[in-house]
Design a protein around this motif. Structure first.
Motif, short mmCIF file in Angstrom:
data_model
loop_
_atom_site.label_atom_id
_atom_site.label_comp_id
_atom_site.label_asym_id
_atom_site.label_seq_id
_atom_site.Cartn_x
_atom_site.Cartn_y
_atom_site.Cartn_z
N LYS A 77 0.83 -1.21 0.00
CA LYS A 77 0.00 0.00 0.00
C LYS A 77 0.87 1.25 0.00
O LYS A 77 0.58 2.22 -0.71
N GLU A 78 1.93 1.23 0.82
CA GLU A 78 2.85 2.37 0.85
C GLU A 78 3.48 2.56 -0.52
O GLU A 78 3.60 3.70 -1.00
N GLU A 79 3.89 1.48 -1.14
CA GLU A 79 4.53 1.57 -2.46
C GLU A 79 3.55 2.11 -3.50
O GLU A 79 3.91 2.94 -4.34
N ILE A 80 2.29 1.68 -3.43
CA ILE A 80 1.27 2.17 -4.35
C ILE A 80 1.06 3.67 -4.16
O ILE A 80 0.96 4.44 -5.14
N ASP A 81 1.02 4.10 -2.90
CA ASP A 81 0.86 5.54 -2.61
C ASP A 81 2.02 6.33 -3.21
O ASP A 81 1.82 7.39 -3.82
N LEU A 82 3.25 5.81 -3.03
CA LEU A 82 4.42 6.50 -3.58
C LEU A 82 4.34 6.56 -5.11
O LEU A 82 4.67 7.59 -5.72
N ASN A 84 1.68 6.51 -6.92
CA ASN A 84 0.59 7.40 -7.33
C ASN A 84 0.99 8.86 -7.24
O ASN A 84 0.44 9.69 -7.95
N ARG A 85 1.95 9.18 -6.37
CA ARG A 85 2.41 10.56 -6.25
C ARG A 85 3.31 10.86 -7.42
O ARG A 85 3.46 11.84 -7.99
#
Length: 85
Positions: A77-82, A84-85
């Motif tokens: 999830k953290e990687e996906i958030d990164l 997406n930014r």
């Protein structure tokens, strides 16, 4: 009320099946007219204790797997958030 929560959980610590099985075995072991000799009961107890140990080991293994998967999900999830930014 929060102090009594752990006590309230005590009856739920074991499943209904485990509790009824235990009480049934206790009654059988304590009855004077039991048809099984104590030697047989001791062997059965040992067998059940071994089975319980295996089940606890399997439960611990499954809990560890679940924790590992939860950690992996968090990292992804953290990687996906990164990304997406």
């Amino acid at each position: 009320s929060t102090a009594s929560a752990p006590e309230d959980d005590a009856p739920n610590r074991y499943s209904r099946t485990e509790r009824t099985t235990f009480s049934r075995h206790s009654r059988d072991a304590n009855s004077s007219g039991s048809s099984l000799p104590s030697n047989t009961l001791e062997k059965r107890i040992e067998e059940l204790e071994r089975e319980l140990a295996k089940e606890r080991q399997e439960n611990a293994r499954l809990m560890k797997m679940a924790q590992d998967k939860e950690e992996l999900i968090g990292k992804l999830k953290e990687e996906i958030d990164l990304l997406n930014r």
